[in-house]
Design a protein around this motif. Sequence first.
Motif, short mmCIF file in Angstrom:
data_model
loop_
_atom_site.label_atom_id
_atom_site.label_comp_id
_atom_site.label_asym_id
_atom_site.label_seq_id
_atom_site.Cartn_x
_atom_site.Cartn_y
_atom_site.Cartn_z
N ARG A 1 0.84 -1.20 0.00
CA ARG A 1 0.00 0.00 0.00
C ARG A 1 0.87 1.24 0.00
O ARG A 1 2.08 1.14 -0.10
N SER A 2 0.24 2.38 0.15
CA SER A 2 0.91 3.66 0.40
C SER A 2 1.38 4.38 -0.86
O SER A 2 1.63 5.56 -0.83
N LEU A 3 1.47 3.69 -1.99
CA LEU A 3 1.99 4.36 -3.18
C LEU A 3 1.02 5.43 -3.69
O LEU A 3 1.41 6.53 -4.04
N HIS A 4 -0.27 5.09 -3.70
CA HIS A 4 -1.24 5.98 -4.35
C HIS A 4 -1.84 6.99 -3.38
O HIS A 4 -2.61 7.84 -3.78
N LYS A 5 -1.49 6.88 -2.13
CA LYS A 5 -2.13 7.73 -1.14
C LYS A 5 -1.46 9.10 -1.01
O LYS A 5 -2.04 10.04 -0.50
N SER A 6 -0.21 9.18 -1.46
CA SER A 6 0.48 10.45 -1.29
C SER A 6 -0.11 11.52 -2.20
O SER A 6 -0.62 11.23 -3.28
N LEU A 7 -0.03 12.75 -1.78
CA LEU A 7 -0.51 13.85 -2.60
C LEU A 7 0.36 13.94 -3.84
O LEU A 7 1.56 13.67 -3.80
N ARG A 8 -0.26 14.31 -4.93
CA ARG A 8 0.47 14.39 -6.18
C ARG A 8 1.66 15.35 -6.07
O ARG A 8 1.52 16.49 -5.67
N GLY A 9 2.84 14.85 -6.37
CA GLY A 9 4.02 15.69 -6.37
C GLY A 9 4.69 15.86 -5.01
O GLY A 9 5.80 16.33 -4.95
N SER A 10 4.03 15.50 -3.96
CA SER A 10 4.64 15.69 -2.64
C SER A 10 5.49 14.48 -2.28
O SER A 10 5.29 13.39 -2.78
N LEU A 11 6.44 14.69 -1.41
CA LEU A 11 7.30 13.60 -0.99
C LEU A 11 6.72 12.93 0.25
O LEU A 11 6.39 13.58 1.23
N GLN A 12 6.60 11.60 0.17
CA GLN A 12 6.09 10.86 1.32
C GLN A 12 7.26 10.16 2.00
O GLN A 12 7.82 9.21 1.47
N SER A 13 7.62 10.60 3.17
CA SER A 13 8.88 10.16 3.77
C SER A 13 8.90 8.67 4.08
O SER A 13 9.93 8.03 4.00
N GLU A 14 7.77 8.11 4.45
CA GLU A 14 7.78 6.70 4.86
C GLU A 14 7.64 5.75 3.68
O GLU A 14 7.59 4.54 3.86
N ALA A 15 7.55 6.26 2.47
CA ALA A 15 7.29 5.41 1.32
C ALA A 15 8.48 4.52 0.98
O ALA A 15 9.60 5.00 0.82
N LEU A 16 8.22 3.22 0.89
CA LEU A 16 9.21 2.24 0.46
C LEU A 16 8.51 1.31 -0.50
O LEU A 16 7.43 0.81 -0.21
N HIS A 17 9.15 1.06 -1.63
CA HIS A 17 8.52 0.16 -2.60
C HIS A 17 9.57 -0.76 -3.20
O HIS A 17 10.75 -0.43 -3.24
#
Length: 221
Positions: free
Chosen positions: A160-176
């Motif tokens: 999860r978490s990939l599509h939840k971030s605001l467009r263009g913003s950096l999501q610090s906890e994102a790991l894929h």
Amino acid sequence: MLPEAFYARPAEVVAPALLGQTLVVTVGSVQAQQDTNSERSARTHQRDKRQLPAGRYRVRIVETEAYVGTHDLACHASKGRTPRTEVMFGAAGLVYVYLIYGMYHMLNIVTGQVGEGQAVLIRAVEPLEPPTLPVNTNGPGKLCRALDIDKRHNGRSLHRSLHKSLRGSLQSEALHLCAGTPPRRIITTPRIGIDYAGDWKDAPLRFFDADSAYVSKQRKQ
DNA sequence: CCTGTGATCGTCT
DNA sequence: GACGATCACAGGG
């Protein structure tokens, strides 16, 4: 993005299969940047130097270790369920991050079935995008420091978490994790730093890309 | 090449 | 109160 079924296999299978896969890390959201900067500037600014600037990085996994469950004396899960190890007993594809020696974080991915307590430690990565980095990532502590991976990532899912971030913003906890290029040759050795683990200390559960220049500086072969 | 050690703190006994 | 799934550096051969 790798499917959940990829991780829902025994750790000793997932660990070599992770070699060559691509880890996508987003470093330094506004929030995280403020927090870490204020904390560190109050003490020492030594760490900023070893940490990458904010941005999105793609790196290739080149060294891993399998921790195969509650019967594995080197595996944290062998101590049973505790607040720290709880994540390990969760679903495959969860991220398990812990602090060791009071100063280094370790990045793990939970594998197997719920309740088994398995995980794979990511021990080294090599840069893909950008193709070179100003800091070293050839060690489990060094790669977490470089990519600003810490407790914030603990318990998060790789799915999860990939599509939840605001467009263009950096999501610090994102790991894929995405499909990459498997190594041509894999070398298998005992795991590093677990001499206390009795019968398990010599189990051949460390795997690395024989042709990568970014493998950690331990052991001979 | 190698072995030894200090740093530093969250976690569990 | 002990002990790390580490790292960097020091010193000896």
